[in-house]
Each structure stands twice: as structure tokens, then as C-alpha cells.
Design a protein around this motif. Structure first.
Motif, PDB file in Angstrom:
ATOM      1  N   GLY A   1       7.061  48.544  50.299  1.00 58.96           N
ATOM      2  CA  GLY A   1       7.105  49.226  51.589  1.00 58.96           C
ATOM      3  C   GLY A   1       8.497  49.615  52.031  1.00 58.96           C
ATOM      4  O   GLY A   1       8.663  50.473  52.894  1.00 58.96           O
ATOM      5  N   ARG A   2       9.504  49.016  51.449  1.00 62.14           N
ATOM      6  CA  ARG A   2      10.887  49.344  51.816  1.00 62.14           C
ATOM      7  C   ARG A   2      11.516  50.378  50.887  1.00 62.14           C
ATOM      8  O   ARG A   2      12.687  50.702  51.036  1.00 62.14           O
ATOM      9  N   THR A   3      10.758  50.836  49.940  1.00 59.95           N
ATOM     10  CA  THR A   3      11.269  51.857  49.021  1.00 59.95           C
ATOM     11  C   THR A   3      10.848  53.235  49.515  1.00 59.95           C
ATOM     12  O   THR A   3       9.995  53.360  50.398  1.00 59.95           O
ATOM     13  N   PRO A   4      11.406  54.295  48.934  1.00 59.92           N
ATOM     14  CA  PRO A   4      11.016  55.654  49.344  1.00 59.92           C
ATOM     15  C   PRO A   4       9.560  56.000  49.010  1.00 59.92           C
ATOM     16  O   PRO A   4       9.060  57.040  49.446  1.00 59.92           O
ATOM     17  N   LEU A   5       8.882  55.155  48.256  1.00 55.68           N
ATOM     18  CA  LEU A   5       7.483  55.427  47.918  1.00 55.68           C
ATOM     19  C   LEU A   5       6.568  55.368  49.143  1.00 55.68           C
ATOM     20  O   LEU A   5       5.531  56.022  49.174  1.00 55.68           O
ATOM     21  N   MET A   6       6.946  54.571  50.109  1.00 55.23           N
ATOM     22  CA  MET A   6       6.128  54.408  51.313  1.00 55.23           C
ATOM     23  C   MET A   6       6.838  55.079  52.484  1.00 55.23           C
ATOM     24  O   MET A   6       8.057  54.960  52.617  1.00 55.23           O
TER      25      MET A   6
END
Length: 142
Positions: A32-37
Motif C-alpha cells: 500500500g505504500r508503493t506506487p502500485l496502490m
């Protein structure tokens, strides 16, 4: 003995389930802290904390049942026969007394949580703090 085996199996199963759930929630928190989310989940930190308290509470009862708490056995390894039985009896008596001493404080701590809600999930902290009381009582019975 059959009851003890059933309780041990339930505690071990709950320990594994809570550990796997905690790992899944932490992985979700990291993803959740990556650019994926688009934005991180706000509830993952609280759920992780609650699962950790549950894991420690249940795991401590299992540790007492399996006699797996950390111990310094430099002195104990030299004892044999009746001296070892006396030592173990004394040790269990002291631990039982200490746990009995902690029960009223566990109730106070649980009741303190009755006035608090977790910030994100709005869970009454009485239930979470009550796990510590369950742990104290469970270790005393074990």
C-alpha cells in the motif's frame, strides 16, 4: 490429558492463523505504500498491532504448556532427582503467585480500555486489552 492435547492443538492453530494473518496484513501495508496502490490502507497498522497482541497472548500460554520460556539452565542442569523436583515446584509456585498478583492489574487495564476506541477501526480497546488478562489467566491455569 485429552483435554490438554485439545487445548494445545487449538492454541497452536490460533497461533499459526494469527501469525499468517499478521504477515498478510504487513505485506498489504508495504504494498500500500508503493506506487502500485493509489493510497495506503489506514487500518493495516492497527490490525497488525491487534494481531500481535493476540499472538503474544496465545503464544505465551503455549510456551507455558510446552515449558519453552527462556531460562538460564546453568544451575538447573546440575540438579537431579529430588532437588530438581523441589526446584521446579518452587519455581511454579513463584510464577503462580506472580500471575495471581497480576490478575487485578489485568482487570484494571482491561477496564481502562473500555473508555478507548482504536482511532481507525473504532474497536473498543477493552477487547484488545482483555487478551492480556486472558494470557495471564491462561498461563496460570497451564
Amino acid at each position: 490429558m485429552r483435554i490438554k492435547n485439545a487445548i494445545t492443538k487449538v492454541l497452536d492453530t490460533l497461533t499459526v492463523i494469527s501469525f499468517v494473518l499478521m504477515i498478510c496484513v504487513v505485506v498489504l501495508q508495504v504494498i500500500g505504500r508503493t506506487p502500485l496502490m493509489p493510497k495506503p490502507y489506514h487500518w493495516t497498522e492497527e490490525v497488525t498491532r491487534m494481531l500481535f497482541i493476540f499472538l503474544i497472548s496465545i503464544g505465551s500460554i503455549s510456551a507455558v504448556l510446552y515449558n519453552e520460556f527462556v531460562a538460564v539452565d546453568l544451575f538447573i542442569s546440575r540438579l537431579q532427582g529430588k532437588a530438581l523436583i523441589i526446584y521446579n515446584s518452587f519455581l511454579h509456585f513463584v510464577i503462580a503467585g506472580f500471575l495471581l498478583y497480576l490478575v487485578p492489574s489485568g482487570f484494571k487495564f482491561m477496564n481502562l480500555g473500555a473508555r478507548q476506541l482504536s482511532p481507525g477501526l473504532r474497536v473498543n480497546m477493552k477487547y484488545i486489552y482483555g487478551l492480556i488478562l486472558v494470557s495471564i489467566i491462561g498461563m496460570g491455569i497451564a
